[in-house]
Motif scaffolding. Structure first.
Motif, PDB file in Angstrom:
ATOM      1  N   VAL A  41      16.066  77.546   3.415  1.00  0.00           N
ATOM      2  CA  VAL A  41      17.166  78.387   2.921  1.00  0.00           C
ATOM      3  C   VAL A  41      16.786  79.858   3.023  1.00  0.00           C
ATOM      4  CG1 VAL A  41      18.485  79.034   0.860  1.00  0.00           C
ATOM      5  CG2 VAL A  41      18.172  76.625   1.431  1.00  0.00           C
ATOM      6  N   GLY A  42      15.599  80.197   2.568  1.00  0.00           N
ATOM      7  CA  GLY A  42      15.158  81.592   2.614  1.00  0.00           C
ATOM      8  C   GLY A  42      15.054  82.119   4.027  1.00  0.00           C
ATOM      9  N   ALA A  43      14.487  81.309   4.915  1.00  0.00           N
ATOM     10  CA  ALA A  43      14.349  81.738   6.309  1.00  0.00           C
ATOM     11  C   ALA A  43      15.717  81.943   6.938  1.00  0.00           C
ATOM     12  CB  ALA A  43      13.543  80.706   7.093  1.00  0.00           C
ATOM     13  N   GLY A  44      16.643  81.069   6.634  1.00  0.00           N
ATOM     14  CA  GLY A  44      17.988  81.196   7.197  1.00  0.00           C
ATOM     15  C   GLY A  44      18.713  82.434   6.711  1.00  0.00           C
ATOM     16  N   SER A  45      18.408  82.863   5.499  1.00  0.00           N
ATOM     17  CA  SER A  45      19.096  84.032   4.959  1.00  0.00           C
ATOM     18  C   SER A  45      18.493  85.338   5.461  1.00  0.00           C
ATOM     19  CB  SER A  45      19.077  84.000   3.435  1.00  0.00           C
ATOM     20  OG  SER A  45      17.761  84.191   2.951  1.00  0.00           O
ATOM     21  N   LEU A  46      17.275  85.280   5.988  1.00  0.00           N
ATOM     22  CA  LEU A  46      16.600  86.491   6.456  1.00  0.00           C
ATOM     23  C   LEU A  46      16.874  86.813   7.910  1.00  0.00           C
ATOM     24  CD1 LEU A  46      13.156  86.008   4.705  1.00  0.00           C
ATOM     25  CD2 LEU A  46      14.999  87.568   4.048  1.00  0.00           C
ATOM     26  N   GLY A  47      17.525  85.903   8.608  1.00  0.00           N
ATOM     27  CA  GLY A  47      17.799  86.131  10.016  1.00  0.00           C
ATOM     28  C   GLY A  47      17.051  85.126  10.865  1.00  0.00           C
ATOM     29  N   SER A  48      16.866  85.474  12.112  1.00  0.00           N
ATOM     30  CA  SER A  48      16.249  84.553  13.058  1.00  0.00           C
ATOM     31  C   SER A  48      14.732  84.684  13.028  1.00  0.00           C
ATOM     32  CB  SER A  48      16.776  84.816  14.460  1.00  0.00           C
ATOM     33  OG  SER A  48      16.278  83.849  15.339  1.00  0.00           O
ATOM     34  N   PHE A  49      14.066  83.557  12.879  1.00  0.00           N
ATOM     35  CA  PHE A  49      12.611  83.485  12.922  1.00  0.00           C
ATOM     36  C   PHE A  49      12.213  82.830  14.235  1.00  0.00           C
ATOM     37  CE2 PHE A  49      12.629  84.176   8.462  1.00  0.00           C
ATOM     38  CZ  PHE A  49      11.321  84.430   8.076  1.00  0.00           C
ATOM     39  N   PRO A  50      11.078  83.203  14.806  1.00  0.00           N
ATOM     40  CA  PRO A  50      10.574  82.404  15.918  1.00  0.00           C
ATOM     41  C   PRO A  50      10.295  80.985  15.406  1.00  0.00           C
ATOM     42  CG  PRO A  50       9.405  84.503  15.773  1.00  0.00           C
ATOM     43  CD  PRO A  50      10.259  84.376  14.542  1.00  0.00           C
ATOM     44  N   ARG A  51      10.576  79.998  16.221  1.00  0.00           N
ATOM     45  CA  ARG A  51      10.439  78.600  15.821  1.00  0.00           C
ATOM     46  C   ARG A  51       9.030  78.295  15.297  1.00  0.00           C
ATOM     47  NH1 ARG A  51      14.026  75.088  17.026  1.00  0.00           N
ATOM     48  NH2 ARG A  51      14.779  76.315  18.773  1.00  0.00           N
ATOM     49  N   ALA A  52       8.007  78.726  16.020  1.00  0.00           N
ATOM     50  CA  ALA A  52       6.624  78.451  15.605  1.00  0.00           C
ATOM     51  C   ALA A  52       6.324  79.075  14.239  1.00  0.00           C
ATOM     52  CB  ALA A  52       5.644  78.956  16.656  1.00  0.00           C
ATOM     53  N   GLU A  53       6.870  80.256  14.011  1.00  0.00           N
ATOM     54  CA  GLU A  53       6.652  80.937  12.731  1.00  0.00           C
ATOM     55  C   GLU A  53       7.291  80.151  11.580  1.00  0.00           C
ATOM     56  OE1 GLU A  53       7.863  85.200  10.800  1.00  0.00           O
ATOM     57  OE2 GLU A  53       7.231  85.185  12.901  1.00  0.00           O
ATOM     58  N   LEU A  54       8.474  79.612  11.802  1.00  0.00           N
ATOM     59  CA  LEU A  54       9.139  78.823  10.767  1.00  0.00           C
ATOM     60  C   LEU A  54       8.375  77.532  10.490  1.00  0.00           C
ATOM     61  CD1 LEU A  54      11.416  78.401   8.784  1.00  0.00           C
ATOM     62  CD2 LEU A  54      12.835  77.575  10.673  1.00  0.00           C
ATOM     63  N   ILE A  55       7.889  76.887  11.533  1.00  0.00           N
ATOM     64  CA  ILE A  55       7.089  75.667  11.353  1.00  0.00           C
ATOM     65  C   ILE A  55       5.832  75.996  10.563  1.00  0.00           C
ATOM     66  CG2 ILE A  55       5.696  73.930  12.575  1.00  0.00           C
ATOM     67  CD1 ILE A  55       7.859  74.126  14.848  1.00  0.00           C
ATOM     68  N   PRO A 105       8.199  66.532   7.636  1.00  0.00           N
ATOM     69  CA  PRO A 105       9.457  66.177   8.304  1.00  0.00           C
ATOM     70  C   PRO A 105      10.394  67.367   8.578  1.00  0.00           C
ATOM     71  CG  PRO A 105       8.912  64.531   6.665  1.00  0.00           C
ATOM     72  CD  PRO A 105       7.957  65.676   6.470  1.00  0.00           C
ATOM     73  N   PRO A 106      10.569  68.315   7.638  1.00  0.00           N
ATOM     74  CA  PRO A 106      11.407  69.476   7.980  1.00  0.00           C
ATOM     75  C   PRO A 106      10.798  70.310   9.117  1.00  0.00           C
ATOM     76  CG  PRO A 106      11.167  69.315   5.615  1.00  0.00           C
ATOM     77  CD  PRO A 106      10.219  68.322   6.217  1.00  0.00           C
ATOM     78  N   ALA A 107       9.463  70.408   9.143  1.00  0.00           N
ATOM     79  CA  ALA A 107       8.810  71.153  10.224  1.00  0.00           C
ATOM     80  C   ALA A 107       9.034  70.444  11.560  1.00  0.00           C
ATOM     81  CB  ALA A 107       7.310  71.300   9.939  1.00  0.00           C
ATOM     82  N   VAL A 108       8.968  69.119  11.554  1.00  0.00           N
ATOM     83  CA  VAL A 108       9.236  68.354  12.772  1.00  0.00           C
ATOM     84  C   VAL A 108      10.691  68.556  13.205  1.00  0.00           C
ATOM     85  CG1 VAL A 108       9.417  66.010  13.721  1.00  0.00           C
ATOM     86  CG2 VAL A 108       7.400  66.658  12.391  1.00  0.00           C
ATOM     87  N   ALA A 109      11.604  68.584  12.232  1.00  0.00           N
ATOM     88  CA  ALA A 109      13.021  68.803  12.557  1.00  0.00           C
ATOM     89  C   ALA A 109      13.216  70.151  13.246  1.00  0.00           C
ATOM     90  CB  ALA A 109      13.879  68.710  11.291  1.00  0.00           C
ATOM     91  N   VAL A 110      12.511  71.172  12.783  1.00  0.00           N
ATOM     92  CA  VAL A 110      12.587  72.489  13.431  1.00  0.00           C
ATOM     93  C   VAL A 110      11.998  72.400  14.841  1.00  0.00           C
ATOM     94  CG1 VAL A 110      11.710  74.868  13.373  1.00  0.00           C
ATOM     95  CG2 VAL A 110      12.559  73.804  11.269  1.00  0.00           C
ATOM     96  N   ALA A 111      10.878  71.691  14.963  1.00  0.00           N
ATOM     97  CA  ALA A 111      10.195  71.597  16.259  1.00  0.00           C
ATOM     98  C   ALA A 111      11.022  70.865  17.311  1.00  0.00           C
ATOM     99  CB  ALA A 111       8.843  70.900  16.083  1.00  0.00           C
ATOM    100  N   VAL A 112      11.788  69.856  16.917  1.00  0.00           N
ATOM    101  CA  VAL A 112      12.564  69.081  17.905  1.00  0.00           C
ATOM    102  C   VAL A 112      13.945  69.675  18.143  1.00  0.00           C
ATOM    103  CG1 VAL A 112      11.322  66.934  17.397  1.00  0.00           C
ATOM    104  CG2 VAL A 112      13.505  67.397  16.259  1.00  0.00           C
ATOM    105  N   GLY A 113      14.268  70.747  17.465  1.00  0.00           N
ATOM    106  CA  GLY A 113      15.561  71.410  17.653  1.00  0.00           C
ATOM    107  C   GLY A 113      15.919  71.666  19.104  1.00  0.00           C
ATOM    108  N   PRO A 114      14.981  72.188  19.920  1.00  0.00           N
ATOM    109  CA  PRO A 114      15.319  72.444  21.326  1.00  0.00           C
ATOM    110  C   PRO A 114      15.718  71.169  22.092  1.00  0.00           C
ATOM    111  CG  PRO A 114      13.306  73.591  20.738  1.00  0.00           C
ATOM    112  CD  PRO A 114      13.666  72.708  19.577  1.00  0.00           C
ATOM    113  N   LEU A 115      15.154  70.038  21.710  1.00  0.00           N
ATOM    114  CA  LEU A 115      15.528  68.774  22.360  1.00  0.00           C
ATOM    115  C   LEU A 115      16.979  68.409  22.073  1.00  0.00           C
ATOM    116  CD1 LEU A 115      12.317  66.665  21.589  1.00  0.00           C
ATOM    117  CD2 LEU A 115      12.903  67.865  23.718  1.00  0.00           C
TER     118      LEU A 115
END
Length: 176
Positions: A41-55, A105-115
């Motif tokens: 939630v916090g990351a989404g409200s701050l704008g776009s994060f690089p995927r690796a940084e969010l993981i 699991p949420p980190a994996v969900a972020v990681a597989v987003g591009p797929l």
């Protein structure tokens, strides 16, 4: 969900001897799912994060909360009685590990987003959904592990769905 700081030792031993060790493990998962959802939630409200940084943010938040819980359990009331042994330290580290597991699991969900054809912002919803599903799943497991009645297990699930709904509403409010 009972995660009383400093209550460890005697109450945990009594809980485990009564066959409720799974309850202790599952409550860490419930707890760990909430910071993971909050990070999303916090990351989404701050704008776009690089995927690796969010993981990395999800996993490091899980680790920091795990360290905090291990510290509180080991050095809360326990230190006043006697210094913890290596065996006790390892047991507490293991018991609190589901806090970290809940962030995976949420980190994996972020990681597989591009797929799934999702950019980082689009991948936040699946990550949040996974974190909240984990929160409900861990809470049901904790209630069942504690020997709760079916009604109490259902109540626990409903309460956690409501908490999840509050988190979703916050995400929507913070991103608009």
């Amino acid at each position: 969900m009972s995660r009383g700081v400093g209550t460890g030792g005697a109450s945990r031993a009594a809980e485990q001897s009564a066959g409720h060790g799974a309850h202790a493990d599952s409550t860490g998962g419930v707890y760990g799912s909430m910071p993971a959802a909050s990070v999303v939630v916090g990351a989404g409200s701050l704008g776009s994060f690089p995927r690796a940084e969010l993981i990395l943010l999800l996993l490091s938040t899980g680790l920091v909360f795990w360290i905090a819980h291990v510290h509180a359990e080991l050095f809360g009331a326990r230190l006043a009685r006697q210094p913890p042994t290596r065996r006790v330290v390892l047991r507490v580290c293991r018991e609190e590990w589901p806090i970290v597991e809940a962030a995976v699991p949420p980190a994996v969900a972020v990681a597989v987003g591009p797929l799934l054809g999702l950019d980082v912002q689009g991948g936040l919803w699946p990550a949040l959904s996974v974190a909240l599903a984990g929160q409900v799943g861990w809470s049901v497991a904790a209630a069942r592990g504690a020997g709760a009645s079916r009604r109490l297990v259902a109540t626990t699930a409903v309460v956690n769905v409501l908490l999840g709904t509050v988190i979703v509403v916050l995400k929507i409010a913070l991103t608009h």
